[in-house]
Design an enzyme around this catalytic site. Structure first.
Site, PDB file in Angstrom:
ATOM      1  N   CYS A 112      28.704  -7.842 -25.091  1.00  0.00           N
ATOM      2  CA  CYS A 112      29.219  -9.205 -25.237  1.00  0.00           C
ATOM      3  C   CYS A 112      28.448 -10.195 -24.374  1.00  0.00           C
ATOM      4  O   CYS A 112      29.017 -10.871 -23.501  1.00  0.00           O
ATOM      5  CB  CYS A 112      30.706  -9.242 -24.894  1.00  0.00           C
ATOM      6  SG  CYS A 112      31.707  -8.223 -25.984  1.00  0.00           S
ATOM      7  N   TYR A 156      12.766   1.705 -14.562  1.00  0.00           N
ATOM      8  CA  TYR A 156      13.691   0.583 -14.337  1.00  0.00           C
ATOM      9  C   TYR A 156      14.638   0.333 -15.509  1.00  0.00           C
ATOM     10  O   TYR A 156      15.135  -0.774 -15.674  1.00  0.00           O
ATOM     11  CB  TYR A 156      12.916  -0.695 -13.981  1.00  0.00           C
ATOM     12  CG  TYR A 156      12.101  -0.541 -12.731  1.00  0.00           C
ATOM     13  CD1 TYR A 156      12.711  -0.572 -11.481  1.00  0.00           C
ATOM     14  CD2 TYR A 156      10.730  -0.334 -12.796  1.00  0.00           C
ATOM     15  CE1 TYR A 156      11.971  -0.401 -10.328  1.00  0.00           C
ATOM     16  CE2 TYR A 156       9.984  -0.164 -11.640  1.00  0.00           C
ATOM     17  CZ  TYR A 156      10.609  -0.200 -10.410  1.00  0.00           C
ATOM     18  OH  TYR A 156       9.870  -0.025  -9.266  1.00  0.00           O
TER      19      TYR A 156
END
Length: 431
Positions: A359, A388
């Protein structure tokens, strides 16, 4: 296909399907589900071989320290020891991973810009080298040293050279004067005096200018500044020197070819040797701290398309992963590419954006990429996903961290299982 060069060394196309290390990505997904991360050992091994070959030009001792922040789990830590690498751990949590992998303390180096007392205690017990970031930390380290002098880690100081490298975003620069990392010149001199006063052995200097850079030129001036500092400190014949890491890899075909590891290492070696000769310094034990340039291209993330939306001229492919397992684009605009896992002979007739299920409007992996027309249910492979991603992943929107599979000559092995709902609930307590 130029885009294929972003994928691991063992990648092939067979029967119009992506194959890595002899394994069909379809078969891997059938067994382990999506999102799925895979790591190709051959690509990791090749990167280490390049670093070691380049370091042969350095006429004194040298070591490679794997930057654990790029991605660290027990299996990766074990792999580093097969190559006699050091491991850079940030705090007690990564130290625990290294300890679980039975990494000897002599090969553990501890970093951290704001180490807690618990971090320092763990470092004093488990690490061979402690890089001190600021004066308050030095004071707490000295107190530990005075209580536990035997078998205490070697101490290095982190110097802030006042110079950053050119990266694609300010958030990946660390060496500038305004950075939160390291000590100024004046602070280093004060630290040296504190070490002398309390007999804490000081054995090295470290600096780091930034991550994901391609031009090694700024390293040369920073190395000169660090060596000027060393000359004033007066290190004797045996000392350690680390100009950090951060060398880049290509994430998108527009960034190919990959910058050469040899160019980076040569710049460090030549600057260090010349600088020491000019100042009458003994050559240090040289340490490089690569993470991304070792592991990024070895990793591939595999997702499944769950929905396709046409919004004006933009085609959205909505997949079952995104910023929860890879926040890099949301954090600093990282650029990516992708390929479908099957049907690679199709023409690139569309331009797609790939977004995840979370969201946030920033939950986007890539935008405006030439791509073939795909259907709901197809698999998408995102290369250069090894660094990462998982180390910065989260449980946002209740996301469960994905499974991780290791590929080598012995086949495929699960090295991290997928998180479960029980894992998410394990820390929760009722009112």
């Amino acid at each position: 296909m130029k885009r294929l060069s972003l994928f691991p060394n063992t990648t092939k196309i067979e029967h119009d399907t992506l194959i890595i290390c002899g394994k069909s990505l379809i078969d891997l997904v059938d067994e382990y589900g999506t999102p799925l991360y895979i790591y190709d050992r051959a690509t990791l091994d090749a990167a280490i071989a390049e670093y070691k070959s380049a370091l042969q030009n350095y006429p004194a001792p040298s070591d490679i320290t794997y930057a654990g922040k790029a991605y660290l789990c027990k299996a990766i830590a074990q792999w580093t020891q097969e190559h006699n690498l050091w491991i850079d751990c940030t705090g007690e949590d990564e130290l625990a991973i290294a300890a679980a992998a039975r990494v000897t303390r002599e090969r553990i180096l501890v970093h951290g810009v704001n180490k807690s007392d618990a971090d320092l205690r763990a470092a004093s017990e488990q690490a061979g080298t402690l890089v001190i970031d600021h004066l308050d930390e030095l004071g707490r380290t000295i107190q530990l040293f005075l209580k536990h002098k035997s078998n205490f880690p070697n101490a290095w100081l982190r110097f802030q050279p006042g110079l950053a490298v050119d990266t694609h975003h300010a958030h990946t620069q660390t060496g500038q004067f305004t950075s939160k990392f390291g000590m100024t010149l004046e602070e280093v001199f004060e630290a040296v005096e504190l070490c002398k006063r309390h007999s804490l052995p000081l054995e090295g200097i470290h600096f780091h200018q930034g991550s994901n850079f391609r031009d090694p030129a700024p390293l040369k001036l920073a190395i000169d500044r660090a060596l000027d500092l060393v000359k004033q400190i007066g290190f004797k014949d045996s000392w350690h020197f680390s100009p950090g890491g951060g060398w880049s890899v290509a994430y998108h075909e527009d960034e190919l070819p990959n910058p050469l590891i040899q160019d980076y290492v040569n710049a460090v070696v030549e600057s260090t040797v010349r600088g020491c000769q000019q100042r009458g310094l003994a050559l240090p034990h040289l340490h490089l701290e690569p993470g991304r340039s070792i592991i990024a291209r070895a990793g591939v993330a595999i997702y499944r398309v769950g929905a396709i939306k046409q919004r004006g001229e933009r085609t959205w492919l909505l997949i079952d992963g995104g910023m929860a397992d890879n926040p890099r684009r949301a954090l600093y605009g990282a650029k990516y590419s992708a390929l479908p896992v099957t049907g690679l002979s199709r023409e690139m007739t569309e331009r797609v954006s790939i977004g995840g299920p979370y969201c946030e409007s920033g939950d986007v992996i890539l935008e405006d990429l030439p791509f073939p027309k795909v259907e709901v249910g197809e698999l998408i492979a995102v290369p250069v996903s090894g660094a990462y991603h998982l180390s910065m992943s989260s449980n946002y929107n209740g996301a469960r961290r994905p499974a991780v599979v290791w590929l080598d000559g012995n086949g495929a092995r699960l090295i991290q299982r997928r998180e479960t709902i029980d894992d998410l609930m394990a820390r929760d307590l009722s009112l």
